[in-house]
Design a protein around this motif. Structure first.
Motif, mmCIF file in Angstrom:
data_model
loop_
_atom_site.group_PDB
_atom_site.id
_atom_site.type_symbol
_atom_site.label_atom_id
_atom_site.label_comp_id
_atom_site.label_asym_id
_atom_site.label_seq_id
_atom_site.Cartn_x
_atom_site.Cartn_y
_atom_site.Cartn_z
ATOM 1 N N ARG A 38 1.660 0.819 -18.480
ATOM 2 C CA ARG A 38 1.767 1.483 -17.174
ATOM 3 C C ARG A 38 2.574 0.627 -16.208
ATOM 4 O O ARG A 38 3.413 1.145 -15.462
ATOM 5 C CB ARG A 38 0.366 1.747 -16.615
ATOM 6 C CG ARG A 38 0.359 2.536 -15.301
ATOM 7 C CD ARG A 38 -1.057 2.875 -14.906
ATOM 8 N NE ARG A 38 -1.106 3.646 -13.665
ATOM 9 C CZ ARG A 38 -2.230 4.069 -13.099
ATOM 10 N NH1 ARG A 38 -3.407 3.789 -13.672
ATOM 11 N NH2 ARG A 38 -2.201 4.761 -11.969
ATOM 12 N N LEU A 77 6.225 1.762 -14.547
ATOM 13 C CA LEU A 77 6.410 1.833 -13.100
ATOM 14 C C LEU A 77 7.469 0.842 -12.633
ATOM 15 O O LEU A 77 8.299 1.168 -11.776
ATOM 16 C CB LEU A 77 5.078 1.565 -12.399
ATOM 17 C CG LEU A 77 5.085 1.659 -10.875
ATOM 18 C CD1 LEU A 77 5.609 3.006 -10.394
ATOM 19 C CD2 LEU A 77 3.677 1.397 -10.329
ATOM 20 N N ARG A 128 10.809 2.424 -13.329
ATOM 21 C CA ARG A 128 11.146 3.540 -12.438
ATOM 22 C C ARG A 128 11.507 3.057 -11.040
ATOM 23 O O ARG A 128 12.434 3.568 -10.410
ATOM 24 C CB ARG A 128 9.973 4.516 -12.360
ATOM 25 C CG ARG A 128 9.735 5.327 -13.624
ATOM 26 C CD ARG A 128 8.569 6.278 -13.443
ATOM 27 N NE ARG A 128 8.831 7.225 -12.361
ATOM 28 C CZ ARG A 128 7.886 7.700 -11.545
ATOM 29 N NH1 ARG A 128 6.635 7.293 -11.668
ATOM 30 N NH2 ARG A 128 8.204 8.573 -10.608
ATOM 31 N N ASP A 143 -0.763 5.604 -6.187
ATOM 32 C CA ASP A 143 -0.941 6.896 -6.847
ATOM 33 C C ASP A 143 -0.886 8.025 -5.824
ATOM 34 O O ASP A 143 -1.575 7.982 -4.808
ATOM 35 C CB ASP A 143 -2.281 6.921 -7.577
ATOM 36 C CG ASP A 143 -2.561 8.253 -8.250
ATOM 37 O OD1 ASP A 143 -3.056 9.164 -7.558
ATOM 38 O OD2 ASP A 143 -2.272 8.394 -9.445
ATOM 39 N N GLN A 144 -0.047 9.000 -6.090
ATOM 40 C CA GLN A 144 0.005 10.206 -5.267
ATOM 41 C C GLN A 144 -0.113 11.421 -6.178
ATOM 42 O O GLN A 144 0.770 11.687 -6.992
ATOM 43 C CB GLN A 144 1.306 10.269 -4.462
ATOM 44 C CG GLN A 144 1.334 9.300 -3.287
ATOM 45 C CD GLN A 144 2.554 9.494 -2.403
ATOM 46 O OE1 GLN A 144 3.488 10.207 -2.753
ATOM 47 N NE2 GLN A 144 2.557 8.856 -1.248
ATOM 48 N N ASP A 145 -1.242 12.108 -6.052
ATOM 49 C CA ASP A 145 -1.487 13.327 -6.837
ATOM 50 C C ASP A 145 -1.352 13.078 -8.338
ATOM 51 O O ASP A 145 -0.780 13.885 -9.077
ATOM 52 C CB ASP A 145 -0.533 14.444 -6.406
ATOM 53 C CG ASP A 145 -0.683 14.796 -4.932
ATOM 54 O OD1 ASP A 145 -1.825 14.793 -4.449
ATOM 55 O OD2 ASP A 145 0.344 15.049 -4.282
ATOM 56 N N GLY A 146 -1.851 11.925 -8.771
ATOM 57 C CA GLY A 146 -1.839 11.620 -10.192
ATOM 58 C C GLY A 146 -0.554 11.022 -10.717
ATOM 59 O O GLY A 146 -0.430 10.816 -11.931
ATOM 60 N N THR A 147 0.384 10.732 -9.836
ATOM 61 C CA THR A 147 1.662 10.145 -10.249
ATOM 62 C C THR A 147 1.863 8.803 -9.565
ATOM 63 O O THR A 147 1.655 8.680 -8.355
ATOM 64 C CB THR A 147 2.834 11.079 -9.884
ATOM 65 O OG1 THR A 147 2.652 12.334 -10.535
ATOM 66 C CG2 THR A 147 4.170 10.473 -10.312
ATOM 67 N N ASP A 148 2.275 7.797 -10.324
ATOM 68 C CA ASP A 148 2.577 6.482 -9.744
ATOM 69 C C ASP A 148 3.915 6.540 -9.024
ATOM 70 O O ASP A 148 4.946 6.845 -9.632
ATOM 71 C CB ASP A 148 2.638 5.417 -10.836
ATOM 72 C CG ASP A 148 1.280 5.147 -11.472
ATOM 73 O OD1 ASP A 148 0.258 5.478 -10.845
ATOM 74 O OD2 ASP A 148 1.259 4.592 -12.591
ATOM 75 N N VAL A 149 3.897 6.230 -7.719
ATOM 76 C CA VAL A 149 5.135 6.302 -6.942
ATOM 77 C C VAL A 149 5.499 4.981 -6.277
ATOM 78 O O VAL A 149 6.568 4.868 -5.674
ATOM 79 C CB VAL A 149 5.048 7.399 -5.860
ATOM 80 C CG1 VAL A 149 4.823 8.765 -6.493
ATOM 81 C CG2 VAL A 149 3.958 7.090 -4.839
ATOM 82 N N VAL A 191 9.394 4.565 -6.131
ATOM 83 C CA VAL A 191 10.294 5.335 -6.982
ATOM 84 C C VAL A 191 11.283 6.063 -6.067
ATOM 85 O O VAL A 191 10.981 6.325 -4.890
ATOM 86 C CB VAL A 191 9.514 6.328 -7.860
ATOM 87 C CG1 VAL A 191 8.577 5.584 -8.800
ATOM 88 C CG2 VAL A 191 8.751 7.329 -7.021
ATOM 89 N N GLU A 240 12.298 9.064 -5.520
ATOM 90 C CA GLU A 240 11.926 10.304 -4.841
ATOM 91 C C GLU A 240 10.910 10.099 -3.726
ATOM 92 O O GLU A 240 10.673 11.017 -2.925
ATOM 93 C CB GLU A 240 11.385 11.323 -5.854
ATOM 94 C CG GLU A 240 10.211 10.852 -6.673
ATOM 95 C CD GLU A 240 10.610 10.209 -7.979
ATOM 96 O OE1 GLU A 240 9.824 10.308 -8.946
ATOM 97 O OE2 GLU A 240 11.713 9.606 -8.055
#
Length: 209
Positions: free
Chosen positions: A54, A58, A61, A94-100, A121, A123
């Protein structure tokens, strides 16, 4: 400075020629000596020290667009020895289940902390998330008894990085030039990484002699 036929690649005064197989960046180090006096809104940070896949995903990305390579060049044993140290903490935002976002704090030097890695990331950039993540990073760093918090950035990073850190309360204190083999040539990073940094080796191969 006079060039001769024996040294056609001699650079003008004030310049240092870098081999086409290497890249060079100006690294700026910044520091603060007291915690900022501002409220911190909680962020959903998740410890990922023990989860190397993980962390690596990350790190790639967040960092590939800016030519981050140092962690990518480490094997699992070497990377694990850093991340499993009791004075190192790595977090995913974590935002809504996504690593950002990635945050790595390092207290291995007594009396100080380093924000070893910090970024979002692509985006997630430009939405104010970076300011909140930095406030969280500073708050967590100063929970330990330190006298200095510092961070570094370089000219491969986002062009607004130094200004961002200064707005966050840091002040520049040192500058250095880093010259390293281009990580896109040995497979550490894809050749498409960091298009703002020219891949000179490919161009040199296409240049008529």
């Amino acid at each position: 400075m006079t060039q001769t036929s024996a040294s056609p690649a001699l650079a003008p005064d004030g310049l240092t020629l870098i081999p086409a197989t290497h890249v060079a960046a100006v690294v700026t180090s910044l520091e603060m000596h007291a915690p900022p006096d501002r409220p911190v809104a909680p962020l959903p940070l998740v410890r990922i020290d023990a989860d190397l896949p993980r962390y690596r995903a990350l790190y790639a990305r967040v960092g590939a667009p800016w030519l981050w390579f140092s962690r990518a060049r480490l094997g699992d044993a070497a990377l694990g020895s850093i991340l499993n140290h009791p004075d190192v903490e790595a977090y995913a935002l974590d935002q809504d289940g996504t690593d950002v976002g990635l945050l790595e704090l390092d207290w291995r030097v007594p009396g100080e902390a380093e924000i070893a890695f910090f970024g979002l990331v692509p985006e997630a950039v430009g939405r104010g998330t970076g300011r909140r993540l930095m406030a969280e990073a500073q708050a967590r760093a100063w929970r330990r008894p330190i006298a200095r918090l510092w961070v570094h950035t370089c000219t491969f990073d986002h062009p607004g990085a130094v200004a961002f850190y200064e707005r966050s309360g840091f002040r520049a204190f040192a500058r250095a030039v880093e010259v390293v083999p281009d990580p896109r040539l040995d497979g550490t990073l894809p050749r498409s990484a960091a298009p703002h940094v020219p891949l000179l080796a490919d161009r040199a191969a296409l240049t008529p002699r």
